[in-house]
Design a protein around this motif. Structure first.
Motif, PDB file in Angstrom:
ATOM      1  N   TRP A  23       8.290  30.234 -14.892  1.00 54.98           N
ATOM      2  CA  TRP A  23       9.275  28.959 -15.061  1.00 54.98           C
ATOM      3  C   TRP A  23       9.706  28.854 -16.387  1.00 54.98           C
ATOM      4  O   TRP A  23       9.907  27.837 -16.943  1.00 54.98           O
ATOM      5  N   GLY A  24      10.063  29.962 -17.170  1.00 53.44           N
ATOM      6  CA  GLY A  24      10.930  30.063 -18.385  1.00 53.44           C
ATOM      7  C   GLY A  24       9.772  30.222 -19.593  1.00 53.44           C
ATOM      8  O   GLY A  24      10.338  29.976 -20.773  1.00 53.44           O
ATOM      9  N   ALA A  25       8.519  29.740 -19.211  1.00 53.81           N
ATOM     10  CA  ALA A  25       7.492  29.759 -20.224  1.00 53.81           C
ATOM     11  C   ALA A  25       6.802  31.214 -20.560  1.00 53.81           C
ATOM     12  O   ALA A  25       6.698  31.890 -19.495  1.00 53.81           O
ATOM     13  N   THR A  26       6.710  31.487 -21.711  1.00 53.45           N
ATOM     14  CA  THR A  26       6.048  32.584 -22.331  1.00 53.45           C
ATOM     15  C   THR A  26       4.707  32.210 -22.652  1.00 53.45           C
ATOM     16  O   THR A  26       4.399  31.747 -23.489  1.00 53.45           O
ATOM     17  N   ILE A  27       3.604  33.017 -22.104  1.00 55.95           N
ATOM     18  CA  ILE A  27       2.320  32.534 -22.434  1.00 55.95           C
ATOM     19  C   ILE A  27       1.446  33.939 -22.731  1.00 55.95           C
ATOM     20  O   ILE A  27       1.314  34.848 -21.910  1.00 55.95           O
ATOM     21  N   VAL A  28       1.064  34.061 -24.043  1.00 54.08           N
ATOM     22  CA  VAL A  28       0.227  35.307 -24.484  1.00 54.08           C
ATOM     23  C   VAL A  28      -1.044  35.135 -24.313  1.00 54.08           C
ATOM     24  O   VAL A  28      -1.680  33.854 -24.530  1.00 54.08           O
ATOM     25  N   LEU A  29      -1.693  36.037 -23.648  1.00 53.94           N
ATOM     26  CA  LEU A  29      -3.269  35.836 -23.333  1.00 53.94           C
ATOM     27  C   LEU A  29      -3.894  36.931 -24.633  1.00 53.94           C
ATOM     28  O   LEU A  29      -3.614  37.911 -24.792  1.00 53.94           O
ATOM     29  N   SER A  30      -4.787  36.240 -25.318  1.00 58.53           N
ATOM     30  CA  SER A  30      -5.929  36.933 -26.059  1.00 58.53           C
ATOM     31  C   SER A  30      -5.028  37.062 -27.465  1.00 58.53           C
ATOM     32  O   SER A  30      -3.822  36.998 -27.765  1.00 58.53           O
ATOM     33  N   ASP A  31      -6.001  37.575 -28.460  1.00 59.29           N
ATOM     34  CA  ASP A  31      -5.397  37.915 -29.684  1.00 59.29           C
ATOM     35  C   ASP A  31      -4.684  39.384 -29.380  1.00 59.29           C
ATOM     36  O   ASP A  31      -4.852  40.047 -28.672  1.00 59.29           O
TER      37      ASP A  31
END
Length: 335
Positions: free
Chosen positions: A62-70
């Motif tokens: 939905w246009g969001a960019t989400i990084v997982l973890s370091d």
């Protein structure tokens, strides 16, 4: 070559410096010291690769960019990777990251860094089942023995899907297994996974999948990322499997065992870079959100092992990152 061209190269066929899979695994084994570093190789992830340094793993919704973890790189290179990534994704959010990542993103880009939960690490060199506070673990082991439960490590699946589907039907979210924050049970890459199964009368009734945690090409810990049990054994199977696995890891000289994310297990105090409004919201979700997920039950279960707890955070641009959290819950399949 710009980062934008590099990203486009994955989808348009342009020449790029994106890592090969084996190169990415090499970075994982050198720098995968976060409890979810292994999970960055789950299906559906996208990658931001910086040659000679490492990578970040993220998903978009939905246009969001989400990084997982370091970032999967040397800690001294966190800043460089984060700097480059922010140039490409100005509104990115980060989940389950450590305090050094929070400090950099807050100081350099003004992002909030709000506690998202806790993690727990056990020093296996000091681990034992002795002591009053471990009574519930000993009770579980005794009950398992009375019920004829035995534990074995297996390298092939044994009634895995059958147990998992029955287990999912007992959960708050019955339609799917959780992803993203917890890697899916089935992954193409499974090197150094460890599988422990509980049996009764020769039939598997529960299991835990442990993922490796690396530093300098050595396994320094394992984390139980996938656990399932037959619905008839709601108490004790997890404790029994964990105790057997921890004894095996300790005998092999593995230094630690990580328990992974304890979502919404939050410290009462608010740090200067935290969003007070978001933290209050998360406290409320912990107290009243049992219809979504059994937050309190998970915290209680992991607390029985008496590990050393530390905070894990999410980083976000707005005080209430509503879109990012909705997108994350969609990626996890809780929505």
């Amino acid at each position: 070559m710009s980062d934008q061209t590099l990203a486009l190269g994955r989808t348009t066929g342009l020449e790029s410096t994106a890592f090969t899979f084996s190169e990415r695994v090499g970075y994982l084994k050198r720098f995968g010291a976060h409890s979810q570093s292994f999970s960055t190789l789950q299906p559906g992830m996208q990658y931001f690769d910086v040659p000679g340094k490492g990578y970040l793993a993220y998903m978009r919704k939905w246009g969001a960019t989400i990084v997982l973890s370091d970032p999967v790189c040397a800690p001294e290179n966190f800043g460089e990777l984060l700097e480059r990534f922010q140039e490409r994704f100005h509104n990115a959010a980060y989940v389950q990251v450590s305090k050094p990542v929070v400090d950099y993103l807050h100081a350099r880009f003004g992002l909030y860094g709000t506690q998202f939960g806790s993690e727990s690490r056990i020093d296996l060199g000091k681990w034992s089942l002795r002591g009053k506070k471990k009574q519930i673990l000993r009770t579980a082991l005794n009950q398992a023995e009375k019920n004829g439960i035995t534990v074995q490590e297996r390298f092939s699946d044994d009634h895995t899907r059958e147990i998992s589907e029955a287990w999912i039907r007992t959960r708050k979210c019955k339609s799917n297994e959780i992803r993203f924050l917890i890697r899916p049970m089935e992954m193409d890459y499974r090197e150094n996974e460890r599988h422990f199964y509980a049996y009764q009368n020769g039939k598997a009734v529960g299991f835990i999948y442990f993922d490796p945690i690396y530093r300098n090409n050595e396994i320094i810990s394992y984390v139980p990322n996938i656990s399932r049990a037959n619905a008839d054994f709601k108490q004790g199977i997890f404790y029994t499997l964990m105790a057997h696995a921890m004894a095996a890891f300790k005998a092999e000289g593995i230094p630690y065992l990580d328990l992974g994310l304890i979502p919404l297990s939050l410290d009462a105090t608010t740090e200067h870079q935290e969003s007070r409004l978001l933290k209050q919201t998360l406290h409320g979700l912990y107290n009243r959100g049992s219809f979504i997920y059994n937050f309190k039950g998970l915290e209680f279960t992991k607390s029985r092992f008496r590990g050393d707890n530390f905070k894990t955070y999410c980083c976000h641009k707005r005080r209430i990152p509503a879109l990012e959290f909705l997108a994350m819950f969609k990626l996890t399949q809780l929505l």
